[in-house]
Design an enzyme around this catalytic site. Structure first.
Site, mmCIF file in Angstrom:
data_model
loop_
_atom_site.group_PDB
_atom_site.id
_atom_site.type_symbol
_atom_site.label_atom_id
_atom_site.label_comp_id
_atom_site.label_asym_id
_atom_site.label_seq_id
_atom_site.Cartn_x
_atom_site.Cartn_y
_atom_site.Cartn_z
ATOM 1 N N GLU A 106 -1.835 -6.080 17.666
ATOM 2 C CA GLU A 106 -1.135 -4.939 17.061
ATOM 3 C C GLU A 106 -2.077 -4.126 16.170
ATOM 4 O OE1 GLU A 106 2.065 -7.606 15.840
ATOM 5 O OE2 GLU A 106 3.477 -6.271 16.860
ATOM 6 N N GLU A 126 4.274 -13.850 20.790
ATOM 7 C CA GLU A 126 5.330 -14.133 19.821
ATOM 8 C C GLU A 126 6.539 -14.813 20.449
ATOM 9 O OE1 GLU A 126 3.465 -11.424 19.859
ATOM 10 O OE2 GLU A 126 3.031 -10.743 17.827
HETATM 11 N N1 3HC Z 1 -0.927 -18.571 11.789
HETATM 12 C C1 3HC Z 1 -1.254 -19.620 11.011
HETATM 13 N N2 3HC Z 1 -2.072 -20.608 11.398
HETATM 14 C C2 3HC Z 1 -2.578 -20.514 12.629
HETATM 15 C C3 3HC Z 1 -2.291 -19.461 13.505
HETATM 16 C C4 3HC Z 1 -1.436 -18.436 13.033
HETATM 17 N N3 3HC Z 1 -1.122 -17.361 13.777
HETATM 18 N N4 3HC Z 1 -2.938 -19.652 14.666
HETATM 19 C C5 3HC Z 1 -3.625 -20.799 14.531
HETATM 20 N N5 3HC Z 1 -3.408 -21.323 13.303
HETATM 21 C C6 3HC Z 1 -4.002 -22.545 12.754
HETATM 22 C C7 3HC Z 1 -3.524 -23.794 13.454
HETATM 23 O O1 3HC Z 1 -2.326 -24.272 12.884
HETATM 24 C C8 3HC Z 1 -4.684 -24.724 13.240
HETATM 25 O O2 3HC Z 1 -4.592 -25.218 11.928
HETATM 26 P P1 3HC Z 1 -5.098 -26.698 11.568
HETATM 27 O O3 3HC Z 1 -6.552 -26.727 11.908
HETATM 28 O O4 3HC Z 1 -4.783 -26.830 10.127
HETATM 29 O O5 3HC Z 1 -4.281 -27.610 12.442
HETATM 30 C C9 3HC Z 1 -5.894 -23.811 13.295
HETATM 31 O O6 3HC Z 1 -5.389 -22.499 13.029
HETATM 32 C C10 3HC Z 1 -6.614 -23.799 14.619
HETATM 33 O O7 3HC Z 1 -5.656 -23.561 15.642
HETATM 34 P P2 3HC Z 1 -5.727 -24.317 17.039
HETATM 35 O O8 3HC Z 1 -5.937 -25.768 16.825
HETATM 36 O O9 3HC Z 1 -4.538 -23.886 17.805
HETATM 37 O O10 3HC Z 1 -7.066 -23.702 17.650
HETATM 38 P P3 3HC Z 1 -7.430 -23.333 19.140
HETATM 39 O O11 3HC Z 1 -8.818 -22.864 19.114
HETATM 40 O O12 3HC Z 1 -7.028 -24.432 20.047
HETATM 41 O O13 3HC Z 1 -6.478 -22.100 19.532
HETATM 42 C C11 3HC Z 1 -5.398 -20.001 19.227
HETATM 43 C C12 3HC Z 1 -6.623 -20.877 18.902
HETATM 44 C C13 3HC Z 1 -5.366 -19.662 20.727
HETATM 45 C C14 3HC Z 1 -5.532 -18.729 18.445
HETATM 46 C C15 3HC Z 1 -4.105 -20.759 18.869
HETATM 47 O O14 3HC Z 1 -4.228 -21.246 17.554
HETATM 48 C C16 3HC Z 1 -2.865 -19.924 18.926
HETATM 49 O O15 3HC Z 1 -2.305 -19.739 19.994
HETATM 50 N N6 3HC Z 1 -2.394 -19.450 17.762
HETATM 51 C C17 3HC Z 1 -1.150 -18.738 17.652
HETATM 52 C C18 3HC Z 1 -1.248 -17.343 18.163
HETATM 53 C C19 3HC Z 1 0.050 -16.623 17.945
HETATM 54 O O16 3HC Z 1 1.120 -17.103 18.241
HETATM 55 N N7 3HC Z 1 -0.056 -15.415 17.402
HETATM 56 C C20 3HC Z 1 1.097 -14.638 17.124
HETATM 57 C C21 3HC Z 1 1.551 -14.963 15.752
HETATM 58 S S1 3HC Z 1 3.035 -14.170 15.336
HETATM 59 C C22 3HC Z 1 2.604 -12.602 14.964
HETATM 60 O O17 3HC Z 1 1.499 -12.200 15.100
HETATM 61 C C23 3HC Z 1 3.738 -11.792 14.456
HETATM 62 C C24 3HC Z 1 3.415 -10.335 14.366
HETATM 63 O O18 3HC Z 1 3.834 -9.701 15.547
HETATM 64 C C25 3HC Z 1 4.168 -9.738 13.231
#
Ligand code: 3HC
Ligand code: NAI
Length: 706
Positions: A106, A126
């Site tokens: 975004e 999301e």
């Molecule tokens: N918020 C907070 N913490 C997050 C996060 C996020 N969006 N994404 C990852 N983390 C944290 C994880 O909890 C983890 O924490 P930890 O080490 O304490 O356990 C750390 O970051 C590393 O994450 P992964 O172990 O998942 O690392 P990978 O390298 O395997 O994967 C990733 C990376 C593909 C970015 C994966 O973490 C992921 O899919 N994250 C979520 C992405 C997501 O859903 N984004 C949308 C969020 S909602 C949003 O943006 C709303 C907006 O529209 C308003």
């Protein structure tokens, strides 16, 4: 500026850098830093352009999911900053790398231009958290990519690669280099071409000639295919708003729909699972400094249903794998099934012929277990029989090289007994894959009493390498998942003997969102597999002294009704379609008569749900209090990743808190009094009773593995 968001000068280009490891999630500090950096850029007229990029392994992976639980959460500060970025009067470009997800994409969409490294993945995931993009992703993406692709990406949450994003108009260019190099060169080109700002929100959604009822159809499909997910409907409505309303009105629609989802129980449950999955990978007491054992090659004993599926996991991850069997026929069959599987994937376009060849080249089959001498990990997947498994474990203890890990795929047998049989119990661990092993995400890692910490840590890391979600379990009958499934199946069979049909039983839990009820589940896994584990457990002295216990599965097994594969089990199969079979009801009535179980005609869905799921929850609580699972979230992950428990309910223990522990305890006591409790089936877990008494949540219980 702050350490988290900095603004640096590169000639007349301002470079904004986000540094919030590990994934540059948009914490309140990042949002504040961004806002301040944008203000500084606005104020400094000596800059000709702004470049936005991030340091570390990725651009921005999204909004900070931890912040969504705050009662006063608001996307407004971030959205206002995005609006300010878009309104800047000099060109703004984003240089993208890694995973550009959610609020990260975004941010990129609010910039005027986007350049990406070839390996970049972009998406709005999301929906996987039960929400929708709340920072104008539903409004800006359709303006760049068209409503059809935008709806597809937002509704599925899937990511697309940089080149696909370029072709879709989401990214302007794909270039090799570091994000900073690529970004600076791209902006210099923009300046040389004298291009100005270009606001995404000012564009019209392109006319793709979609049918007039496109959104109505999408709404109907969301209602039919995703009835348990309010996000499915809201996403269609938000994209429809982008396609039909001015930007500001669409913005208001998105904000309203986002907020409704953020506070929904479905999204809270799915956010719980996001963090529970990541927590499950952590082993209390084992730090990152622990040296792992190398795993460069894997051996598998037994090329049956599980052995073949397990082998594919390693081969798919590029790890050379050897399969060992007792007969050439079994080996040929196992290898043949793997080849057929890969060729079918190639026919569907999921693999190239070259990939099939590469995978098959990593796989070797032999009848000589001396091949294991070179393997770093050997997994036994022979028949579920204690004597046989002890014998093969003793042999593995001899042929495996020192330091190699020996794993068992047993579903129910005592891992400590098998570990002792190897003569080197510190090297032994359970790796309980689920069928089909190449598809199911769950891996239960069974920690024996003497499993070495580095063995456990190595297997957890390996699980990640092969794309599994791993959960540690202590040693007990059935570990976390099958032990809970046992009480669930027990109640399903008692209900059948009391007069409920398989479709009534399955229907009651499927109406809550279970992917498959217990009867369909066991028919698919195999009545023979289920009956054999019950019989073996009986031999080991584990069953209650109750002849009616799992009487149906035992009878089905005796008469050769092995489930779907023989055309009949609990159900009769019309092709692959399960239909209630009068024969099942006759068998159930006969068993009820012989065991003195009263038949009833008043069994309702509520009773079925309570007896199946409250027993399951009670067993989960016992598993926690015994220290078999580290934490409640681990149990939720086992059931959502391995047994089709609905993610929108967050897993059995998360659901227990939603229902209320006091209610569950009261209903367990009700069944103890109405059904009698000679065998302790309804004995309330002391942990459950105690938490219910104190008004506490089981999801907050900090359990520790004994
Ligand atoms: N918020 C907070 N913490 C997050 C996060 C996020 N969006 N994404 C990852 N983390 C944290 C994880 O909890 C983890 O924490 P930890 O080490 O304490 O356990 C750390 O970051 C590393 O994450 P992964 O172990 O998942 O690392 P990978 O390298 O395997 O994967 C990733 C990376 C593909 C970015 C994966 O973490 C992921 O899919 N994250 C979520 C992405 C997501 O859903 N984004 C949308 C969020 S909602 C949003 O943006 C709303 C907006 O529209 C308003
Ligand atoms: P299977 O019957 O399909 O395969 C077992 C294979 O082991 C056969 O091919 C057999 O020839 C081979 N075998 C037997 N003795 C051997 C020996 N001494 N050396 C080498 N190979 C030998 O059985 P399946 O279903 O694959 O089960 C294997 C293990 O996986 C069992 O422990 C089972 O409990 C477990 N498991 C099974 C699941 C399932 O759904 N089928 C799910 C999870 C675990």
């Amino acid at each position: 500026m702050t350490d988290i968001v900095s603004l640096d000068r590169h000639g007349d280009i301002a470079v904004l850098t986000i540094s919030n490891p590990p994934v540059n999630a948009l914490s309140p500090a990042v949002v504040a830093g961004l806002t301040a950096a944008v203000a500084a850029f606005e104020a400094d007229r000596t800059y000709a352009a702004l470049l936005v990029h991030s340091s570390g392994r990725t651009f921005v992976a999204g909004g900070d999911i931890t912040s969504f639980d705050a009662p006063d959460f608001s996307a407004a500060p971030y959205n206002d900053t995005l609006a300010r970025i878009e309104a800047l009067d000099r060109p703004v470009a984003a240089a993208l790398h890694g995973t550009v997800l959610g609020g990260g994409l975004e941010l990129a969409l609010a910039c005027h231009w986007r350049v990406a490294l070839p390996s970049t993945q972009l998406g709005l995931p999301e929906v996987k958290l039960g929400i929708l993009p709340g920072s104008l992703g539903t409004q800006r993406l359709p303006r760049l990519a068209g409503a059809k692709l935008a709806l597809d990406m937002i509704a599925s949450g899937r990511s697309i690669g940089a080149e696909a994003a370029r072709q879709a108009g989401i990214v302007d260019e794909v270039r090799e280099g570091t994000p900073l190099e690529v970004g600076l060169a791209f902006v210099q080109d923009l300046l040389a071409r004298r291009v100005g700002p270009r606001g995404t929100s000012e564009r019209a959604v392109p006319d793709e000639g979609l049918p007039a009822d496109f959104f109505d159809q999408a709404l109907a499909e969301a209602a039919a295919r995703k009835p348990f997910y309010p996000s499915a409907r809201n996403i269609v409505l938000a994209v429809q708003a982008a396609a039909t309303l001015p930007f500001a009105e669409g913005e208001a629609v998105e904000a309203r729909l986002f907020e409704a989802l953020r506070v929904s129980p479905e999204s809270q449950a799915m956010r719980h699972l996001f963090f529970a999955e990541r927590q499950a990978a952590k082993i209390p007491g084992l730090g990152r400094e622990l040296a792992l054992r190398p795993v460069h090659s894997v051996g598998i004993l037994g090329a049956g249903t599980m052995g073949g599926g397990i082998a594919m996991n390693f081969v798919n991850a590029g790890i050379p794998t050897v399969l060992v069997e007792v007969t050439q026929a079994a080996l040929d069959r196992g290898l043949g099934l793997i080849r057929t599987h890969y060729e079918a994937s190639a026919a569907k376009g999921r693999l190239t012929a070259q990939q099939v060849a590469q995978r098959m080249a990593l796989l070797r089959g032999t009848l000589d277990d001396a091949a294991f001498a070179d393997c770093d990990l050997v997994i036994e997947a022979v028949f579920e029989n204690m004597d046989l498994k002890k014998q093969v474990c003793a042999r593995l203890g001899q042929v495996c090289q020192p330091g190699a890990i020996i794993a068992t795929n047993t579903s129910t047998l005592d891992v400590d007994v098998l570990a002792a049989a190897t003569g080197r119990p510190a090297d032994v661990v359970g790796m309980h894959f689920f069928s089909p092993a190449n598809v199911m995400r769950l891996l239960e890692v069974v920690r024996g009493a003497r499993t070495a910490p580095d063995v456990l840590a190595t297997v957890m890391q390996l699980a990640r390498r092969i794309g599994k979600v791993a959960v540690v379990s202590g040693v007990c009958y059935g570990f976390i998942g099958n032990r809970m499934a046992e009480v669930y199946m027990r109640e399903a069979e008692f209900l059948m003997m009391e007069g409920a049909s398989p479709s009534q039983i399955d229907g009651a839990v499927e109406a809550l969102g279970m992917a498959m009820g217990p009867c369909r589940m066991l028919d698919m896994a195999g009545i023979d597999v289920g009956a054999n584990t019950v019989i073996e457990y009986g031999k080991a002295g584990g069953l209650p002294p109750d002849d009616s216990y799992r009487a149906v599965v035992r009878r089905m097994f005796e008469i050769g009704r092995f489930g779907q594969k023989t055309g009949a089990g609990y159900y009769r199969y019309d092709g692959r379609k399960p239909v209630d079979d009068p024969e099942t009801s006759r068998i159930a009535a006969e068993l009820a008569a012989s065991h003195g179980i009263a038949r009833r005609s008043d069994i309702g869905a509520q009773e079925i749900v309570e007896r199946l799921l409250y027993s399951l929850i009670n067993e989960g609580a016992r598993i926690l209090e015994e220290g078999i699972a580290y934490r409640p979230g681990d149990i939720d992950i086992v059931w959502t990743a391995g047994y089709g428990f609905p993610d929108h309910k967050g897993g059995p223990l998360w659901m227990a808190d939603a229902i209320g522990l006091a209610t569950i305890v009261e209903r367990l006591q009700h069944y103890a009094s109405t059904r009698g409790d000679a065998f302790g089936y309804w004995r309330v877990s002391p942990l459950l009773a105690s938490l219910a008494g104190k008004g506490q949540r089981i999801s907050d219980f900090a359990g520790t593995l004994a």
